[in-house]
Design a protein around this motif. Structure first.
Motif, PDB file in Angstrom:
ATOM      1  N   ILE A  40      -2.392  37.260  15.824  1.00 48.96           N
ATOM      2  CA  ILE A  40      -3.778  36.558  15.934  1.00 48.96           C
ATOM      3  C   ILE A  40      -4.449  37.518  14.992  1.00 48.96           C
ATOM      4  CG2 ILE A  40      -4.354  38.070  17.818  1.00 48.96           C
ATOM      5  CD1 ILE A  40      -6.444  35.983  18.677  1.00 48.96           C
ATOM      6  N   HIS A  41      -5.400  36.538  14.093  1.00 47.82           N
ATOM      7  CA  HIS A  41      -6.352  37.327  13.250  1.00 47.82           C
ATOM      8  C   HIS A  41      -7.519  37.158  13.843  1.00 47.82           C
ATOM      9  CE1 HIS A  41      -3.462  36.969   9.121  1.00 47.82           C
ATOM     10  NE2 HIS A  41      -3.369  37.812  10.320  1.00 47.82           N
ATOM     11  N   VAL A  42      -8.654  38.173  13.773  1.00 45.15           N
ATOM     12  CA  VAL A  42      -9.802  38.211  14.410  1.00 45.15           C
ATOM     13  C   VAL A  42     -10.916  38.329  13.201  1.00 45.15           C
ATOM     14  CG1 VAL A  42      -9.128  38.651  16.737  1.00 45.15           C
ATOM     15  CG2 VAL A  42      -9.725  40.424  15.002  1.00 45.15           C
ATOM     16  N   LYS A  82     -11.240  37.301  22.960  1.00 45.29           N
ATOM     17  CA  LYS A  82     -10.302  36.216  22.427  1.00 45.29           C
ATOM     18  C   LYS A  82      -8.909  36.792  22.537  1.00 45.29           C
ATOM     19  CE  LYS A  82      -9.621  33.144  18.355  1.00 45.29           C
ATOM     20  NZ  LYS A  82     -10.097  32.532  17.081  1.00 45.29           N
ATOM     21  N   VAL A  83      -8.507  37.907  21.859  1.00 41.16           N
ATOM     22  CA  VAL A  83      -7.142  38.394  22.197  1.00 41.16           C
ATOM     23  C   VAL A  83      -6.885  38.568  23.472  1.00 41.16           C
ATOM     24  CG1 VAL A  83      -5.883  40.548  21.647  1.00 41.16           C
ATOM     25  CG2 VAL A  83      -7.512  40.086  19.883  1.00 41.16           C
ATOM     26  N   LEU A  84      -7.588  38.978  24.454  1.00 35.71           N
ATOM     27  CA  LEU A  84      -7.135  38.946  25.658  1.00 35.71           C
ATOM     28  C   LEU A  84      -6.886  37.573  26.193  1.00 35.71           C
ATOM     29  CD1 LEU A  84      -9.563  41.779  27.084  1.00 35.71           C
ATOM     30  CD2 LEU A  84      -7.244  42.147  26.722  1.00 35.71           C
ATOM     31  N   HIS A  85      -7.870  36.681  25.913  1.00 36.55           N
ATOM     32  CA  HIS A  85      -7.749  35.127  26.314  1.00 36.55           C
ATOM     33  C   HIS A  85      -6.448  34.705  25.742  1.00 36.55           C
ATOM     34  CE1 HIS A  85      -8.778  31.115  27.440  1.00 36.55           C
ATOM     35  NE2 HIS A  85      -8.809  30.778  25.850  1.00 36.55           N
ATOM     36  N   GLY A  97      -4.480  41.477  13.727  1.00 38.08           N
ATOM     37  CA  GLY A  97      -4.798  41.884  12.469  1.00 38.08           C
ATOM     38  C   GLY A  97      -6.348  41.378  12.104  1.00 38.08           C
ATOM     39  N   ILE A  98      -6.843  42.267  11.327  1.00 32.78           N
ATOM     40  CA  ILE A  98      -8.293  41.894  10.732  1.00 32.78           C
ATOM     41  C   ILE A  98      -8.058  41.826   9.350  1.00 32.78           C
ATOM     42  CG2 ILE A  98     -10.502  42.828  10.311  1.00 32.78           C
ATOM     43  CD1 ILE A  98     -10.411  44.577  12.774  1.00 32.78           C
ATOM     44  N   ALA A  99      -8.194  40.283   8.900  1.00 36.49           N
ATOM     45  CA  ALA A  99      -7.747  40.265   7.526  1.00 36.49           C
ATOM     46  C   ALA A  99      -9.102  39.131   6.879  1.00 36.49           C
ATOM     47  CB  ALA A  99      -6.718  39.141   7.596  1.00 36.49           C
ATOM     48  N   GLY A 100     -10.239  39.502   7.675  1.00 40.02           N
ATOM     49  CA  GLY A 100     -11.292  38.988   6.925  1.00 40.02           C
ATOM     50  C   GLY A 100     -12.406  38.077   7.763  1.00 40.02           C
ATOM     51  N   GLY A 290      -1.004  32.100  16.428  1.00 44.18           N
ATOM     52  CA  GLY A 290       0.364  31.472  16.895  1.00 44.18           C
ATOM     53  C   GLY A 290       1.506  32.230  15.894  1.00 44.18           C
ATOM     54  N   LEU A 291       2.758  31.604  16.287  1.00 43.93           N
ATOM     55  CA  LEU A 291       3.646  31.809  15.024  1.00 43.93           C
ATOM     56  C   LEU A 291       3.395  31.683  13.648  1.00 43.93           C
ATOM     57  CD1 LEU A 291       6.588  30.262  17.266  1.00 43.93           C
ATOM     58  CD2 LEU A 291       6.148  32.683  17.166  1.00 43.93           C
TER      59      LEU A 291
END
Length: 476
Positions: A40-42, A82-85, A97-100, A290-291
């Motif tokens: 997951i990217h946040v 969001k990550v926990l959900h 990951g933090i990618a932007g 997701g994948l």
């Protein structure tokens, strides 16, 4: 002398085991893991400190799958919620990951506050950071403090004159000043190389992303590969520029073409002799979920998690159940490895390692993950591509198409978009798929592509080898 050698060997084995543990369930750093684990990217980092001619950070573009795009921005608290959900619903989630949509280190407060909260509420998950590399040297202690074991740095040129970089970056903002052209490119490169060196010295695994830009840096990328190997970078990802004019990037509007599959393969082959390559990248959105072969970002909006408490979401995240899920995944992966054997030669650099006569074939595979040939041709929107001989196989790349052959009853207007698929698979010799109809099979035969559904629901790697032996090496 023997004691010294034994000690050295033990140290190397321990180092190898440590690295394998770090990448085992990281879908970007391990080609095998990407079939089983999700990321997951946040999108907590909106600002950027450089301008790239291939980048346009737009919002509300859920139909696009490319770096920098997100449907909405998040605060650090919202990001962790969001990550926990998501982690409770998609229990194979293993990496945040933090990618932007900008640069994580151009937004250090939001970035490190997010990582701090993740360490508290999701201690099982790996933390990952993507950056242009300009500010690594100023934040190296914080990166280490939060145990961020994986950092991706975009490095498109190592040209010390700054000429190539100046064609890619109009400006670089550093210490309250915009540095333009060659001056900015030279400054950026200096800080990138320093930052990568500091990361490697701390034992942090570095992935270098290099954007393949035809006519700009395509001939230069082998020099990038040589340099990153010298620096001790773990893996390099050569990724094609996405420059359709409708995306509004400078390169796109100027007519710089997107890199083709063949151009990407040529660049990867030129770089492969210098450094380990990542070949399964999907160039994910800044809010991807997701994948790697899927994007479920449009399933998770703020309304589904923002008003819930951390305690409620931590219960939903269910650490114990996630551990059981990951144990089950590892049991399945061990079974797959036993079924496939040692036929995947990721490090092979010449065809003789794959084939007894020097001839190899390109094999396309349809899959929904889990290491199996488990997707119908009609629903496939991407194909895994392997190079194979009668001795071994090697994963080459994935190829996406905008439309699957069959778009379902609701979207079916009586036409079937086969030409894009034929173009994507034009250099392939064999297609292994779960199921394919007579009509598309005849269409693919017109480009001399053999289709085989006899390996449906079987492990991919051994099936690729068996399929090539069956169709192209029967005499041997």
């Amino acid at each position: 002398m023997s004691c010294s050698c034994s000690s050295s060997t033990n140290t190397q084995n321990e180092l190898h085991a440590s690295i394998m543990q770090k990448i085992n369930n990281h879908p970007c750093y391990s080609q095998d893991a990407h079939q089983h684990y999700a990321r997951i990217h946040v999108a907590v980092a909106p600002a950027c400190n450089i301008q790239c001619n291939y980048c346009n950070r737009k919002y509300d573009c859920s139909n696009e799958s490319r770096p920098g795009v997100t449907s909405y921005k998040l605060s650090p608290e919202e990001a962790v919620k969001k990550v926990l959900h998501v982690g409770g619903l998609i229990q194979q989630l293993s990496v945040v990951g933090i990618a932007g949509p900008g640069d994580g280190l151009a937004n250090p407060k939001q970035t490190f506050e997010t990582f701090s909260l993740l360490k508290k509420y999701a201690p099982d998950i790996k933390l990952c950071l993507s950056t242009n590399g300009l500010m690594i040297h100023k934040h190296i202690d914080e990166i280490a403090k939060y145990n961020i074991e994986h950092v991706t740095v975009t490095l498109n040129s190592v040209d010390e004159t700054g000429e190539i970089g100046s064609k890619i970056y109009p400006w670089v903002f550093y210490e309250h000043k915009k540095h333009r052209g060659v001056e900015g490119a030279k400054l950026l490169l200096e800080k990138q190389l320093l930052g990568i060196q500091m990361l490697v010295e701390r034992g942090i695994l570095v992935k270098v992303n290099s954007v393949l830009i035809p006519g700009v840096n395509d001939e230069h990328l082998p020099f990038v590969a040589r340099k990153v190997k010298e620096l001790g970078v773990f893996i390099q990802n050569v990724m094609p520029i996405i420059s359709k004019p409708e995306y509004g990037t400078k390169f796109g509007l100027d007519g710089v073409p997107s890199a083709t599959h063949k151009q990407l393969m040529k660049a990867q082959e030129a770089c492969d002799v210098n450094v380990k390559l990542m070949r399964h990248c999907r160039q994910c959105r800044a809010d991807a979920v997701g994948l790697l072969g899927e994007d479920r970002s449009d399933e998770f909006f703020k309304e589904s998690f923002a008003d819930k408490s951390f305690e409620e979401l931590a219960h939903h995240y269910d650490l114990n159940q996630r551990m059981k899920t990951h144990e089950n995944i590892e049991t399945w992966r061990r079974a797959l490895r036993a079924a496939n054997g040692k036929i995947n030669q990721e490090e092979a650099t010449n065809k003789d390692e794959l084939s007894s006569n020097g001839n190899t074939m390109l094999v396309a595979v349809t899959t929904r993950g889990n290491g199996l040939i488990n997707d119908h041709f009609g629903s496939a929107k991407e194909f895994l591509i392997y190079e194979a001989g009668d001795k071994a196989i090697k994963f080459i790349m994935h190829r996406k198409v905008e439309n699957s052959y069959c778009m379902g009853k609701e979207n079916c207007n009586g036409t079937y978009p086969i030409e894009e698929i034929k173009n994507a698979l034009s250099d392939c010799h064999l297609l292994l798929t779960q199921k394919i109809g007579d009509c598309p099979q005849k269409e693919l035969e017109s480009i001399h592509l053999t289709c085989d559904e006899s390996f449906a629901d079987e492990p991919i790697e051994i099936s690729v080898l068996k399929g090539v032996r069956k169709h192209f090496f029967t005499a041997s």
